[in-house]
Design a protein around this motif. Sequence first.
Motif, mmCIF file in Angstrom:
data_model
loop_
_atom_site.group_PDB
_atom_site.id
_atom_site.type_symbol
_atom_site.label_atom_id
_atom_site.label_comp_id
_atom_site.label_asym_id
_atom_site.label_seq_id
_atom_site.Cartn_x
_atom_site.Cartn_y
_atom_site.Cartn_z
ATOM 1 N N ALA A 78 77.409 22.272 59.167
ATOM 2 C CA ALA A 78 78.262 21.118 58.895
ATOM 3 C C ALA A 78 79.049 21.341 57.605
ATOM 4 N N LEU A 79 80.323 21.037 57.637
ATOM 5 C CA LEU A 79 81.176 21.147 56.455
ATOM 6 C C LEU A 79 80.834 20.003 55.501
ATOM 7 N N VAL A 80 80.459 20.344 54.287
ATOM 8 C CA VAL A 80 80.111 19.313 53.300
ATOM 9 C C VAL A 80 81.070 19.294 52.116
ATOM 10 N N GLY A 81 81.918 20.320 51.990
ATOM 11 C CA GLY A 81 82.862 20.358 50.883
ATOM 12 C C GLY A 81 83.741 21.580 50.943
ATOM 13 N N ILE A 82 84.574 21.701 49.930
ATOM 14 C CA ILE A 82 85.435 22.878 49.796
ATOM 15 C C ILE A 82 85.636 23.142 48.311
ATOM 16 N N VAL A 83 85.764 24.396 47.956
ATOM 17 C CA VAL A 83 86.054 24.780 46.572
ATOM 18 C C VAL A 83 87.253 25.717 46.608
ATOM 19 N N THR A 84 88.144 25.550 45.636
ATOM 20 C CA THR A 84 89.366 26.349 45.585
ATOM 21 C C THR A 84 89.476 27.078 44.252
ATOM 22 N N THR A 85 90.437 27.944 44.176
ATOM 23 C CA THR A 85 90.709 28.651 42.934
ATOM 24 C C THR A 85 90.969 27.658 41.795
ATOM 25 N N THR A 86 91.659 26.593 42.089
ATOM 26 C CA THR A 86 91.932 25.564 41.086
ATOM 27 C C THR A 86 90.635 24.979 40.538
ATOM 28 N N ASP A 87 89.668 24.715 41.414
ATOM 29 C CA ASP A 87 88.367 24.195 40.978
ATOM 30 C C ASP A 87 87.665 25.183 40.051
ATOM 31 N N LEU A 88 87.726 26.465 40.399
ATOM 32 C CA LEU A 88 87.079 27.486 39.572
ATOM 33 C C LEU A 88 87.756 27.604 38.209
ATOM 34 N N LEU A 89 89.066 27.491 38.180
ATOM 35 C CA LEU A 89 89.781 27.531 36.904
ATOM 36 C C LEU A 89 89.421 26.321 36.043
ATOM 37 N N ARG A 90 89.272 25.170 36.681
ATOM 38 C CA ARG A 90 88.859 23.961 35.956
ATOM 39 C C ARG A 90 87.480 24.172 35.324
ATOM 40 N N ALA A 91 86.539 24.748 36.079
ATOM 41 C CA ALA A 91 85.194 25.022 35.558
ATOM 42 C C ALA A 91 85.266 26.016 34.400
ATOM 43 N N PHE A 92 86.106 27.021 34.528
ATOM 44 C CA PHE A 92 86.281 28.012 33.474
ATOM 45 C C PHE A 92 86.755 27.344 32.179
ATOM 46 N N LEU A 93 87.719 26.442 32.303
ATOM 47 C CA LEU A 93 88.226 25.756 31.114
ATOM 48 C C LEU A 93 87.160 24.884 30.466
ATOM 49 N N ILE A 94 86.309 24.260 31.272
ATOM 50 C CA ILE A 94 85.208 23.458 30.727
ATOM 51 C C ILE A 94 84.254 24.341 29.936
ATOM 52 N N VAL A 145 93.335 23.787 55.156
ATOM 53 C CA VAL A 145 92.569 22.677 55.730
ATOM 54 C C VAL A 145 91.517 23.262 56.682
ATOM 55 N N PRO A 146 90.254 22.843 56.519
ATOM 56 C CA PRO A 146 89.205 23.313 57.424
ATOM 57 C C PRO A 146 89.412 22.727 58.827
ATOM 58 N N VAL A 147 89.045 23.506 59.827
ATOM 59 C CA VAL A 147 89.146 23.070 61.220
ATOM 60 C C VAL A 147 87.730 22.759 61.698
ATOM 61 N N VAL A 148 87.520 21.512 62.118
ATOM 62 C CA VAL A 148 86.188 21.053 62.513
ATOM 63 C C VAL A 148 86.251 20.431 63.902
ATOM 64 N N ASP A 149 85.382 20.905 64.791
ATOM 65 C CA ASP A 149 85.223 20.327 66.120
ATOM 66 C C ASP A 149 83.776 19.894 66.292
ATOM 67 N N ASP A 150 83.581 18.683 66.754
ATOM 68 C CA ASP A 150 82.231 18.156 66.993
ATOM 69 C C ASP A 150 81.318 18.333 65.786
ATOM 70 N N GLY A 151 81.867 18.100 64.587
ATOM 71 C CA GLY A 151 81.074 18.173 63.366
ATOM 72 C C GLY A 151 80.774 19.570 62.862
ATOM 73 N N ARG A 152 81.322 20.588 63.523
ATOM 74 C CA ARG A 152 81.038 21.979 63.159
ATOM 75 C C ARG A 152 82.310 22.688 62.711
ATOM 76 N N LEU A 153 82.211 23.454 61.613
ATOM 77 C CA LEU A 153 83.348 24.231 61.133
ATOM 78 C C LEU A 153 83.636 25.360 62.118
ATOM 79 N N VAL A 154 84.873 25.413 62.621
ATOM 80 C CA VAL A 154 85.233 26.454 63.588
ATOM 81 C C VAL A 154 86.364 27.349 63.095
ATOM 82 N N GLY A 155 86.975 26.991 61.966
ATOM 83 C CA GLY A 155 88.060 27.808 61.450
ATOM 84 C C GLY A 155 88.661 27.208 60.204
#
Length: 131
Positions: A103-119, A35-45
């Motif tokens: 600003a954090l606008v999204g996240i991509v994971t290994t699962t997402d990349l595997l899904r793209a690979f299968l497509i 889970v991304p850590v966001v303070d005041d709209g900014r990614l901090v960890g």
Amino acid sequence: MQIVNLMTPDPKTIRSRDTLSKAKSIMEAGTFRRVPVVDDGRLVGILTERDLHKYSGFLESTRVNAAMRTSVVTITPYNTVEDAARLMLKHKIGGLPIVLADALVGIVTTTDLLRAFLIVVAGTSEIMKNG
């Protein structure tokens, strides 16, 4: 393919002053491993399941900022899926926050990349059958 077409937009986040027990609840509810850590709209960890394990037994009394990783590898929405895969392999990580102007606008994971690979594989197979 740009990563913006593959990422999960507006991911669930946690604040650095929240407790690890709250972070664990968010992860369990969404079946996330990070889970991304966001303070005041900014990614901090970023906080991962592995980070939580180190504080087992102290989740209620420990704040996220004690366990989170602050040197976060990120990517922009304009980068490609290939860029994301290379970064994830290079840094041996399972997810990349997508950041635009701090600003954090999204996240991509290994699962997402595997899904793209299968497509891609399915599309290539279809072309080969019909070509």
